[in-house]
Design an enzyme around this catalytic site. Structure first.
Site, PDB file in Angstrom:
ATOM      1  N   THR A   4     -12.446  12.056   6.114  1.00  0.00           N
ATOM      2  CA  THR A   4     -11.630  10.805   6.223  1.00  0.00           C
ATOM      3  C   THR A   4     -10.360  11.179   5.842  1.00  0.00           C
ATOM      4  O   THR A   4      -9.911  11.989   5.095  1.00  0.00           O
ATOM      5  CB  THR A   4     -12.106   9.569   5.523  1.00  0.00           C
ATOM      6  OG1 THR A   4     -11.761   8.520   5.902  1.00  0.00           O
ATOM      7  CG2 THR A   4     -11.961   9.823   4.016  1.00  0.00           C
ATOM      8  N   GLY A  48      -8.874   1.749  -0.539  1.00  0.00           N
ATOM      9  CA  GLY A  48      -9.426   2.511   0.625  1.00  0.00           C
ATOM     10  C   GLY A  48     -10.331   3.664  -0.069  1.00  0.00           C
ATOM     11  O   GLY A  48     -10.016   4.092  -1.297  1.00  0.00           O
ATOM     12  N   SER A 127     -10.561  14.407   3.726  1.00  0.00           N
ATOM     13  CA  SER A 127     -10.261  15.913   4.163  1.00  0.00           C
ATOM     14  C   SER A 127      -8.727  16.086   4.819  1.00  0.00           C
ATOM     15  O   SER A 127      -8.231  16.920   4.810  1.00  0.00           O
ATOM     16  CB  SER A 127     -11.101  16.104   5.312  1.00  0.00           C
ATOM     17  OG  SER A 127     -11.273  15.162   6.190  1.00  0.00           O
TER      18      SER A 127
END
Length: 176
Positions: A4, A48, A127
């Site tokens: 993500t 998030g 990532s």
């Protein structure tokens, strides 16, 4: 954490968090429109996550409880959550990182006990986080608002990181 990209930019009286929508299992994309960015505390906080989805939902629920316990005190709520995360046998096994912000403060939270404020108002995890972070820092000096920086930087990360797509979820708040 991988699979993500979550980016946070605080600039010009706004704080924006953007996340991609890709969910991967190994080398397979299983979903392309996941919501990894959401509002908490009746809309006063945005956050998030990167990492295991169930773990992140557990952490969001715990953070929501801490925000109810310490209303208007994001830093305190995050410190308390992170203490629990480090010391609780169940929580200690959770594999995720979080970016959270309110009108005053932006923070990165990790299971290692980190509660970090970004240097320069930009922070990213996941990532594709380093790609998005580098792009956002480069774009920061241009005449762009926080949301435009997040959108462009996330698009750049999606072009580079195979675990990141361009299906973005963006949340923003007016900063103090």
């Amino acid at each position: 954490m991988h699979a993500t990209t979550i980016l946070m930019v605080r600039k010009g009286g706004r704080v924006v968090i953007g996340g991609d929508g890709q969910v991967s299992l190994g080398q397979t994309i299983v979903k392309g429109n996941a919501r990894k960015v959401r509002r908490l505390a009746k809309g006063a906080v945005i956050g998030g996550f990167a990492g295991a989805t169930a773990d992140a939902f557990t952490l969001f629920e715990r953070l929501e409880a801490k925000l109810e316990q310490y209303p208007g005190q994001l830093t305190r709520a995050c410190v308390e959550l992170t203490k629990d995360w480090r010391t609780d046998r169940y929580l200690r096994r959770l594999e995720a990182m979080m970016l959270v912000a309110d009108k005053d403060v932006s923070l990165l939270l990790s299971g290692a006990g980190d509660v970090l404020e970004p240097e320069g108002g930009v922070m990213a995890i996941g990532s594709g986080g380093n790609y998005a972070l580098a792009a956002a820092r480069a774009l920061e000096e241009q005449d762009l608002d926080a949301e435009a920086i997040v959108r462009r930087a996330m698009r750049i990360a999606a072009e580079i990181c195979v675990y990141t797509n361009a299906n973005l979820v963006i949340e923003s708040l007016d900063a103090a």
